[in-house]
Design an enzyme around this catalytic site. Structure first.
Site: not given
Ligand code: ZN
Ligand code: MN
Length: 243
Positions: A28, A30, A39, A111, A113, A164, A169
């Site tokens: 994903e 970032h 993630d 992550h 989701e 995010h 992170e």
């Molecule tokens: Zn992330």
């Molecule tokens: Mn994520």
């Protein structure tokens, strides 16, 4: 402790005795400063550190996750699974490891989701077996309010949904894998509006152009170290209590 580096005989002798950690992440976007596998890096690094403190072994991570919400899917590189794929993939790994003797599992999610789909896999797994225990946790849920106050003293805490590629992170990757961080590309950004509902496809003004929805410049390696130790302590305590 890394299953992928064990021989089959080492695995056979350890699998029933150890807590088996399955990191689950995503591929994903970032932001311009972090790689697509953040993630994965975070839960895998946490899992390895946890294994220094208790008898565990770390399965190869699930490196793809459920679809990024809030516009993440529109960025090149965000490569996601359908919910049924993630459920079946997680379920297959649990079943196979159980078949070899694994009974105590910790699913370590990186992550947001993924949560519902991983939970569904564990529910289905539990329907088929009655002598295994599975803990599912997301690392950010283990961060205390005091630690949040400390980490966000200057930036202000925007809520985990905006964290995010931002303070936590970025800090964790600066600590665990500094070679992956493009330090000169770290920035603060936000979307023009943040509706409390979802529109498909997501309107342009609901996503930050850079992919960073908050203040990544407030990240630091020191914050990453402090946060990593805090979360590892919490996970070790959970594993001792529940597994
Ligand atoms: Zn992330
Ligand atoms: Mn994520």
């Amino acid at each position: 402790m890394l299953v992928e580096h064990m021989t089959w005989e080492e695995y056979r002798d350890e699998v029933a005795r150890r807590i088996i950690i399955l990191p689950v992440g995503s591929l994903e976007q970032h932001g311009p400063h972090l790689p697509l596998n953040v993630d994965v890096v975070i839960p895998t690094s946490l899992a390895k550190t946890v294994c220094e403190e208790l008898d565990g072994m770390v399965l190869p991570p699930i490196s793809y996750g459920y679809k990024a919400q809030g516009g993440g899917q529109l960025f090149p590189g965000t490569t996601s699974l359908d919910g049924t794929t993630l459920i079946n993939l997680t379920l297959d790994i649990l079943r196979e490891t159980y078949r070899h003797g694994g009974r105590r599992f910790l699913v370590l999610n990186g992550h947001y989701e993924n949560t519902a789909f991983v939970t569904e896999a564990v529910e289905l797994f539990g329907r088929a077996v009655n002598d295994a225990t599975v803990v599912i946790l997301s690392w950010w849920d283990q961060v205390s309010d005091e630690m949040v106050d400390e980490l966000f003293a200057e930036a202000g805490f925007p809520g985990w949904e905006l964290e995010h590629a931002a303070v936590t992170e970025t800090s964790l990757v600066q600590y665990f894998a500094p070679e992956l961080v493009r330090e000169d590309r770290i920035l603060d950004d936000q979307s023009e509006r943040m509706p409390k509902y979802s529109v498909f496809p997501p309107p342009d003004d609901t996503l930050p152009k850079s992919g960073v929805p908050y203040k990544a410049t407030h990240a630091s390696r020191e914050k990453g170290e402090q946060l990593a130790k805090h979360v590892v302590d919490a996970i070790v305590q959970i594993a001792r209590q529940e597994l």
